[in-house]
Design a protein around this motif. Structure first.
Motif, mmCIF file in Angstrom:
data_model
loop_
_atom_site.group_PDB
_atom_site.id
_atom_site.type_symbol
_atom_site.label_atom_id
_atom_site.label_comp_id
_atom_site.label_asym_id
_atom_site.label_seq_id
_atom_site.Cartn_x
_atom_site.Cartn_y
_atom_site.Cartn_z
ATOM 1 N N ILE A 1 -9.374 -1.300 4.242
ATOM 2 C CA ILE A 1 -9.608 -0.069 4.996
ATOM 3 C C ILE A 1 -9.107 -0.201 6.429
ATOM 4 C CG2 ILE A 1 -11.949 -0.574 5.833
ATOM 5 C CD1 ILE A 1 -10.616 2.786 4.390
ATOM 6 N N GLN B 1 -12.214 4.568 -2.371
ATOM 7 C CA GLN B 1 -11.866 5.461 -1.266
ATOM 8 C C GLN B 1 -11.262 6.781 -1.742
ATOM 9 O OE1 GLN B 1 -13.110 4.644 1.616
ATOM 10 N NE2 GLN B 1 -13.803 2.809 0.524
ATOM 11 N N THR C 1 0.843 -1.191 0.000
ATOM 12 C CA THR C 1 0.000 0.000 0.000
ATOM 13 C C THR C 1 0.881 1.244 0.000
ATOM 14 O OG1 THR C 1 -0.118 0.176 2.407
ATOM 15 C CG2 THR C 1 -1.725 -1.277 1.320
ATOM 16 N N SER D 1 1.329 3.232 2.243
ATOM 17 C CA SER D 1 2.039 3.331 3.520
ATOM 18 C C SER D 1 3.100 2.249 3.684
ATOM 19 C CB SER D 1 1.037 3.257 4.675
ATOM 20 O OG SER D 1 0.263 2.077 4.587
ATOM 21 N N GLU E 1 -5.468 0.468 6.487
ATOM 22 C CA GLU E 1 -5.165 1.888 6.323
ATOM 23 C C GLU E 1 -5.244 2.651 7.645
ATOM 24 O OE1 GLU E 1 -4.390 3.701 2.993
ATOM 25 O OE2 GLU E 1 -3.599 1.682 3.329
#
Length: 267
Positions: A131, A101, A73, A75, A134
């Motif tokens: 999600i 999103q 991702t 991140s 995240e």
């Protein structure tokens, strides 16, 4: 989908209704979406920026030890996908997750991530758990509600670094307890509503999940984001939330060939 089917859908779901509006000399709220179909083709996720995601390069990696595919991702976290998915299917799914999103998307769960700070996050119908991954550093705890054993294997791999703050609940959320089902009111009986954030995307079972969580939803301070685009939920779910005294906002969009409520969220 074959190119012939794509052209047929462009014609039947874009050109024909657009010409009907033109003949009648009217423009409606769906007119921009019909023009978009004419230009870019039809998709169930008919966001007017969808084409921006069509060719995003998604690098898919393989964890040979687990024999599972994953993506990194933004991140830098590993998001695993269930066994049996090939690389192209992973790419398509991950593009959809990102698109849903996007700040412009009616399918986004929250406008700002800080709404989940220090809460217990219930990811109801979590699938791959995107999600939850995240927001994992923001929340107090995550409860992942998922029954598919193939997704559970992937979830265990994804959340292994945070296993002390993640619980995988192998139950469907419904309006009665027993067997493979659990109600929100019973599962969170020792929690106050103000400490929870309920995210719900369960393919049309949202109304039963809300009915089984009537104590929570009728409590002051409950936070939630509930998908409302399945079947006739676009009309049924607002009435159900109204009956529980909930105050909520709506995100609307052209979804599955109809302008409808896509997300209902607490406020």
């Amino acid at each position: 989908m074959s190119s012939i089917k794509k052209q047929i859908r462009r014609f039947t779901r874009g050109w024909i209704p657009l010409m009907s509006e033109k003949i009648r000399g009217v423009e409606t709220l769906r007119t921009p979406y019909l023009r978009y179909i004419l230009n870019y083709g039809y998709d169930r996720h008919l966001f007017t920026f969808r084409h921006e995601y069509d060719n995003i390069d998604i690098k898919v990696h393989e964890d040979t030890g687990r024999d599972l595919l994953y993506v990194l991702t933004d991140s830098g976290r590993r998001l695993y996908f269930k066994r049996g998915m090939d690389r192209e299917r992973v790419r398509r799914l991950y593009r959809t997750l990102l698109m849903e999103q996007d700040p412009r998307s009616p399918h986004r769960y929250f406008d700002a991530l800080d709404v989940v700070n220090d809460k217990v996050f219930a990811d109801i119908g979590c699938a791959e758990g995107f999600i939850s991954l995240e927001i994992i550093d923001r929340v107090k705890h995550v409860c992942l509600f998922e029954c598919d054993p193939m997704w559970i294997e992937a979830l265990e791999a994804t959340f292994e670094p945070w296993k002390d703050k993640v619980t995988i609940v192998r139950k469907f959320v419904g309006d009665a307890d027993g067997g493979d089902y659990v109600t929100l009111d019973s599962y969170f009986k020792d929690r106050t509503a103000s400490n929870l954030f309920l995210k719900m995307d369960i393919e049309g079972a949202e109304r039963r999940a809300i009915a089984g969580g009537h104590r929570l939803f009728s409590s002051a301070g409950i936070s939630y984001a509930v998908c409302a685009y399945h079947d006739d939920d676009t009309d049924v779910l607002p009435r159900l939330l109204d009956s529980l005294g909930c105050s909520y906002g709506k995100r609307t969009g052209y979804f599955r060939s109809k302008l409808r409520n896509v997300m209902l969220y607490s406020r």
